[in-house]
Design a protein around this motif. Structure first.
Motif, PDB file in Angstrom:
ATOM      1  N   UNK A  84      -3.547   9.092 -20.945  1.00 44.05           N
ATOM      2  CA  UNK A  84      -2.679  10.164 -21.436  1.00 44.05           C
ATOM      3  C   UNK A  84      -1.701   9.662 -22.482  1.00 44.05           C
ATOM      4  N   UNK A  85      -1.358   8.395 -22.414  1.00 47.20           N
ATOM      5  CA  UNK A  85      -0.415   7.770 -23.342  1.00 47.20           C
ATOM      6  C   UNK A  85      -0.880   6.354 -23.621  1.00 47.20           C
ATOM      7  N   UNK A  86      -0.629   5.910 -24.859  1.00 41.58           N
ATOM      8  CA  UNK A  86      -1.028   4.552 -25.210  1.00 41.58           C
ATOM      9  C   UNK A  86      -0.164   4.038 -26.341  1.00 41.58           C
ATOM     10  N   UNK A  87      -0.089   2.740 -26.460  1.00 39.24           N
ATOM     11  CA  UNK A  87       0.478   2.104 -27.630  1.00 39.24           C
ATOM     12  C   UNK A  87      -0.328   2.600 -28.835  1.00 39.24           C
ATOM     13  N   UNK A  88       0.301   2.703 -29.980  1.00 42.47           N
ATOM     14  CA  UNK A  88      -0.368   3.225 -31.176  1.00 42.47           C
ATOM     15  C   UNK A  88      -1.678   2.501 -31.476  1.00 42.47           C
ATOM     16  N   UNK A  89      -1.769   1.216 -31.160  1.00 43.10           N
ATOM     17  CA  UNK A  89      -2.993   0.451 -31.427  1.00 43.10           C
ATOM     18  C   UNK A  89      -4.150   0.892 -30.552  1.00 43.10           C
ATOM     19  N   UNK A  90      -3.847   1.602 -29.464  1.00 40.28           N
ATOM     20  CA  UNK A  90      -4.889   2.042 -28.530  1.00 40.28           C
ATOM     21  C   UNK A  90      -5.051   3.558 -28.516  1.00 40.28           C
ATOM     22  N   UNK A  91      -4.493   4.245 -29.476  1.00 40.46           N
ATOM     23  CA  UNK A  91      -4.571   5.704 -29.497  1.00 40.46           C
ATOM     24  C   UNK A  91      -6.002   6.233 -29.505  1.00 40.46           C
ATOM     25  N   UNK A  92      -6.934   5.452 -30.001  1.00 36.69           N
ATOM     26  CA  UNK A  92      -8.326   5.889 -30.009  1.00 36.69           C
ATOM     27  C   UNK A  92      -8.870   6.120 -28.590  1.00 36.69           C
ATOM     28  N   UNK A  93      -8.197   5.590 -27.590  1.00 35.73           N
ATOM     29  CA  UNK A  93      -8.628   5.773 -26.193  1.00 35.73           C
ATOM     30  C   UNK A  93      -8.062   7.038 -25.555  1.00 35.73           C
ATOM     31  N   UNK A  94      -6.984   7.568 -26.099  1.00 27.95           N
ATOM     32  CA  UNK A  94      -6.339   8.735 -25.501  1.00 27.95           C
ATOM     33  C   UNK A  94      -7.200   9.959 -25.783  1.00 27.95           C
ATOM     34  N   UNK A  95      -7.531  10.650 -24.703  1.00 27.54           N
ATOM     35  CA  UNK A  95      -8.357  11.838 -24.838  1.00 27.54           C
ATOM     36  C   UNK A  95      -9.836  11.542 -25.030  1.00 27.54           C
ATOM     37  N   UNK A  96     -10.196  10.261 -24.960  1.00 29.23           N
ATOM     38  CA  UNK A  96     -11.610   9.885 -25.148  1.00 29.23           C
ATOM     39  C   UNK A  96     -12.434  10.287 -23.952  1.00 29.23           C
TER      40      UNK A  96
END
Length: 96
Positions: A84-96
């Motif tokens: 649901x939340x991630x560091x900007x470097x891992x945003x590709x995982x949010x909602x995946x």
């Protein structure tokens, strides 16, 4: 996104016999862009993998093809995470 724990079993002593196949299995997971990270569980408890770009069923099938799993060197546990939340470097995982 998934976390896979590969915990050594009573057959841990067989690991060296199947290490090449296990390493090839890990390489294939990275080559196919399913595995994001792989590493050891400390202290010497087994390994772990972070995976994505797959379904739970596909990942379970992939895990079952690991020579360590096939030969009962490790037991596998797969956990699905809905980020649901991630560091900007891992945003590709949010909602995946």
């Amino acid at each position: 996104m998934f976390i896979v724990f590969l915990k050594f079993s009573e057959n841990k002593s067989l690991a060296s016999q199947f290490m090449d196949g296990h390493n090839q299995w890990i390489k294939q997971g990275f080559d196919e862009e399913v595995f994001l990270l792989a590493g050891s569980l400390q202290p010497n408890l087994g390994g772990s993998i972070i995976a994505h770009n797959t379904t739970l069923v596909e990942l379970q099938n992939r895990v079952n093809e690991d020579p360590f799993v096939k030969e009962s060197v490790v037991t596998a546990e797969v956990f699905e995470i809905s980020p649901k939340k991630a560091d900007a470097r891992l945003n590709f995982l949010v909602g995946a």
